[in-house]
Motif scaffolding. Structure first.
Motif, PDB file in Angstrom:
ATOM      1  N   GLU A  76      46.701  49.246  44.008  1.00  9.25           N
ATOM      2  CA  GLU A  76      45.959  49.035  45.189  1.00  9.25           C
ATOM      3  C   GLU A  76      44.560  48.627  44.900  1.00  9.25           C
ATOM      4  N   ILE A  77      43.746  49.297  43.896  1.00 12.87           N
ATOM      5  CA  ILE A  77      42.602  48.775  43.423  1.00 12.87           C
ATOM      6  C   ILE A  77      42.489  47.664  43.077  1.00 12.87           C
ATOM      7  N   ALA A  78      43.133  47.221  42.123  1.00 13.41           N
ATOM      8  CA  ALA A  78      43.288  45.566  41.865  1.00 13.41           C
ATOM      9  C   ALA A  78      43.534  44.899  42.896  1.00 13.41           C
ATOM     10  N   ALA A  79      44.286  45.043  43.852  1.00 18.76           N
ATOM     11  CA  ALA A  79      44.232  44.204  45.074  1.00 18.76           C
ATOM     12  C   ALA A  79      42.808  44.092  45.796  1.00 18.76           C
ATOM     13  N   THR A  80      42.095  45.280  45.841  1.00 24.20           N
ATOM     14  CA  THR A  80      40.744  45.413  46.542  1.00 24.20           C
ATOM     15  C   THR A  80      40.030  44.651  45.952  1.00 24.20           C
ATOM     16  N   VAL A  81      39.685  44.863  44.571  1.00 22.62           N
ATOM     17  CA  VAL A  81      39.022  43.858  43.773  1.00 22.62           C
ATOM     18  C   VAL A  81      39.265  42.561  43.907  1.00 22.62           C
ATOM     19  N   GLN A  82      40.445  42.111  43.804  1.00 18.24           N
ATOM     20  CA  GLN A  82      40.739  40.670  43.941  1.00 18.24           C
ATOM     21  C   GLN A  82      40.418  40.274  45.359  1.00 18.24           C
ATOM     22  N   GLY A  83      40.504  40.908  46.213  1.00 16.51           N
ATOM     23  CA  GLY A  83      40.214  40.575  47.739  1.00 16.51           C
ATOM     24  C   GLY A  83      38.638  40.408  47.864  1.00 16.51           C
ATOM     25  N   GLN A  87      36.577  36.956  48.820  1.00 23.58           N
ATOM     26  CA  GLN A  87      35.584  36.968  49.796  1.00 23.58           C
ATOM     27  C   GLN A  87      33.929  36.787  49.292  1.00 23.58           C
ATOM     28  N   PHE A  88      33.633  36.970  48.137  1.00 24.32           N
ATOM     29  CA  PHE A  88      32.352  36.879  47.709  1.00 24.32           C
ATOM     30  C   PHE A  88      32.439  36.242  46.250  1.00 24.32           C
ATOM     31  N   PRO A  89      32.563  34.819  46.247  1.00 23.74           N
ATOM     32  CA  PRO A  89      32.873  34.002  45.017  1.00 23.74           C
ATOM     33  C   PRO A  89      31.735  34.161  44.301  1.00 23.74           C
ATOM     34  N   ALA A  90      30.456  34.314  44.700  1.00 21.12           N
ATOM     35  CA  ALA A  90      29.412  34.081  43.828  1.00 21.12           C
ATOM     36  C   ALA A  90      28.894  35.383  43.467  1.00 21.12           C
ATOM     37  N   ALA A  91      29.640  36.409  43.515  1.00 23.95           N
ATOM     38  CA  ALA A  91      29.303  38.019  43.111  1.00 23.95           C
ATOM     39  C   ALA A  91      30.390  38.117  42.156  1.00 23.95           C
ATOM     40  N   GLU A  92      30.010  38.993  41.109  1.00 23.87           N
ATOM     41  CA  GLU A  92      30.800  39.439  40.012  1.00 23.87           C
ATOM     42  C   GLU A  92      31.212  40.998  40.537  1.00 23.87           C
TER      43      GLU A  92
END
Length: 237
Positions: A76-83, A87-92
């Motif tokens: 679930e954490i990995a899915a949150t990170v991917q989402g 949502q913020f493609p310019a952010a790391e």
């Protein structure tokens, strides 16, 4: 005057009596009023949280890092990170591995301890139910002998006894569920300062499990009922 959320350790240094205090940065001072305290047991306890607009006006610095707290399994954490990355493609976007691994270890050990405790509780409950049903058989063997003498079949007597065992399981499940909710609510309020919401969807599972344990425990007493000899019992032997 700016309202701020202050960690408990930071509050002991900046405002031990809860009074307003000042913060300075590059010659600029801001007056801070305690709006509340924060306690997580982690680094947040040593921080002071200001509104974003006030922070930018005070320091002239734009934030470049955002910390997001997310709970759940590693998947679930990995899915949150991917989402968040989508949502913020310019952010790391990256998880704090040390925190994730520590939480996963704690969660794994806690789950193993709970499963072991649940297995022990089920075994203890089965032994208690078994001893209770065995006592019923010995205390009421004369009644069962009379039922057999009057023509009651083995199936009828076994069904009657199994029904009593199932009723015992239902009553125990309902009492345990209600008492467990009360204890959980008390622990959540006293230790975690958070409400515990009852999950009624668990009640059917508890009922089925309790009845199953009661019926399994009734197997040996039912075997003893089959050996009841009406003639011997009624003669007092």
């Amino acid at each position: 005057m700016v309202d701020a959320l202050v960690g408990v350790r930071a509050a002991q240094v900046a405002t031990p009596q809860g009074k307003p205090f000042d913060l300075s940065f590059q010659g600029k001072t801001i007056h801070v009023r305690l709006a509340g305290t924060l306690q997580t047991g982690a680094a947040e306890d040593s921080r002071i949280y200001l509104p974003l607009d006030e922070f930018k006006r005070w320091t002239g610095v734009l934030p470049n890092t955002i910390e997001i707290a997310a709970t759940g399994t590693p998947e679930e954490i990995a899915a949150t990170v991917q989402g968040l990355a989508q949502q913020f493609p310019a952010a790391e976007v990256r998880p704090v591995r040390q925190v994730m691994e520590a939480e996963a270890r704690v969660l794994g050990k806690t789950r193993a301890a709970l499963l072991a405790a649940a297995a022990l509780i089920i075994l203890t409950s089965a032994l208690c139910v078994l001893s209770t049903l065995m006592g019923w058989v010995f205390d009421r063997r004369r009644d069962f002998a009379i039922m057999k003498a009057l023509g009651a079949s083995e199936g009828l007597i076994n069904g009657f006894f199994a029904t009593e065992a199932a009723a015992l399981g239902v009553v125990g499940a309902l009492l345990g569920f209600v008492i467990g909710i009360g204890i959980a609510a008390w622990i959540g309020r006293v230790n975690f300062h958070a409400p515990v919401v009852p999950r009624l969807s668990v009640l059917p599972i508890v009922l089925v499990g309790s009845v199953a344990v009661a019926l399994l425990s009734a197997a040996l007493p039912i075997g003893l009922l089959r050996r009841v000899q009406p003639a011997m019992i009624l003669r007092g032997e």
